[in-house]
Scaffold this motif. Sequence first.
Motif, PDB file in Angstrom:
ATOM      1  N   GLU A   1       0.839  -1.207   0.000  1.00 26.70           N
ATOM      2  CA  GLU A   1       0.000   0.000   0.000  1.00 26.70           C
ATOM      3  C   GLU A   1       0.869   1.251   0.000  1.00 26.70           C
ATOM      4  N   GLU A   2       1.966   1.203   0.748  1.00 29.78           N
ATOM      5  CA  GLU A   2       2.882   2.346   0.808  1.00 29.78           C
ATOM      6  C   GLU A   2       3.489   2.631  -0.569  1.00 29.78           C
TER       7      GLU A   2
ATOM      8  N   LEU B   1       3.174   6.093  -2.676  1.00 28.95           N
ATOM      9  CA  LEU B   1       4.336   6.846  -3.151  1.00 28.95           C
ATOM     10  C   LEU B   1       4.280   7.053  -4.659  1.00 28.95           C
ATOM     11  N   GLU B   2       3.860   6.015  -5.375  1.00 27.02           N
ATOM     12  CA  GLU B   2       3.779   6.131  -6.831  1.00 27.02           C
ATOM     13  C   GLU B   2       2.706   7.147  -7.234  1.00 27.02           C
ATOM     14  N   ALA B   3       1.602   7.202  -6.459  1.00 26.36           N
ATOM     15  CA  ALA B   3       0.546   8.164  -6.758  1.00 26.36           C
ATOM     16  C   ALA B   3       0.986   9.588  -6.432  1.00 26.36           C
ATOM     17  N   MET B   4       1.724   9.751  -5.324  1.00 31.04           N
ATOM     18  CA  MET B   4       2.170  11.082  -4.897  1.00 31.04           C
ATOM     19  C   MET B   4       3.298  11.621  -5.761  1.00 31.04           C
TER      20      MET B   4
ATOM     21  N   ALA C   1       4.241  10.711  -9.104  1.00 31.84           N
ATOM     22  CA  ALA C   1       3.998  10.005 -10.365  1.00 31.84           C
ATOM     23  C   ALA C   1       5.180  10.071 -11.324  1.00 31.84           C
ATOM     24  N   ASP C   2       5.807  11.232 -11.436  1.00 34.80           N
ATOM     25  CA  ASP C   2       6.911  11.405 -12.384  1.00 34.80           C
ATOM     26  C   ASP C   2       8.276  11.151 -11.747  1.00 34.80           C
ATOM     27  N   GLU C   3       8.318  11.041 -10.436  1.00 34.26           N
ATOM     28  CA  GLU C   3       9.599  10.919  -9.731  1.00 34.26           C
ATOM     29  C   GLU C   3       9.838   9.515  -9.181  1.00 34.26           C
ATOM     30  N   PHE C   4       8.813   8.664  -9.224  1.00 36.66           N
ATOM     31  CA  PHE C   4       8.879   7.329  -8.628  1.00 36.66           C
ATOM     32  C   PHE C   4       9.398   6.313  -9.636  1.00 36.66           C
ATOM     33  N   VAL C   5      10.357   5.497  -9.213  1.00 36.88           N
ATOM     34  CA  VAL C   5      10.811   4.353 -10.016  1.00 36.88           C
ATOM     35  C   VAL C   5      10.902   3.149  -9.083  1.00 36.88           C
ATOM     36  N   LEU C   6      10.256   2.073  -9.446  1.00 36.43           N
ATOM     37  CA  LEU C   6      10.314   0.847  -8.662  1.00 36.43           C
ATOM     38  C   LEU C   6      11.665   0.180  -8.880  1.00 36.43           C
TER      39      LEU C   6
ATOM     40  N   SER D   1      12.903   4.207  -5.790  1.00 34.69           N
ATOM     41  CA  SER D   1      13.686   5.436  -5.749  1.00 34.69           C
ATOM     42  C   SER D   1      12.759   6.607  -6.036  1.00 34.69           C
ATOM     43  N   LEU D   2      13.082   7.751  -5.436  1.00 32.55           N
ATOM     44  CA  LEU D   2      12.319   8.976  -5.630  1.00 32.55           C
ATOM     45  C   LEU D   2      13.277  10.082  -6.058  1.00 32.55           C
TER      46      LEU D   2
END
Length: 200
Positions: free
Chosen positions: A63-64, A68-71, A73-78, A119-120
């Motif tokens: 869920e976390e 993070l991916e929603a918050m 969106a352009d800065e999140f990489v799994l 990563s963010l």
Amino acid sequence: GVPAHELARARLRELAHALQTGAKGAAGGGAEGASAAEGAGASCEPPPEEQWAIAECRRSQLEELECLEAMFADEFVLVSSAGGVERLRELSESLGEDAAGTDAAALREVAAHPPLECSLQLTAHGERPAAEEGERAVPLVASILLRVRLPVEYPKTPPVLAIEDVMVTTQEPLGRDKMLTTVARLNEDALVAAMLERAA
């Protein structure tokens, strides 16, 4: 020329995807990586009640990651294997809410799954004070690549944060004959400590 801070962000974006690619190779990919981790830890496998506690933490971790991916969106990489995370999500959902009646093999695999990572790419704005009276302060942009690792017992224990790279640049265009370099240094330990304190 392209503004220096945009070049810095592009550079960190490439590094973020390199982290992702490296993690995929190390994990072995998807369920195979989880099975390998399970096999490696078979000799010290926790009892079922501990596995269930870990499984509940895994649900919170999934869920976390979604938040993070929603918050960001352009800065999140799994960083973790996407296939492995999807497998973990399917297994977690299959466990249901009854610890006594759950599938033992699925529970073991969920508990043995490697820690989840992402990563963010963060951005902070500031300025360099004028060197002399009458001069203008120089706007600066800090581009930060933060690696986030969720330990097995997260959220009961804090996340592990690491700054993979940081560049402080101006917003001025960078000439073709200029090399992209950081114009200031950040106290990375203090920055991570502040992030952990804020997340607590």
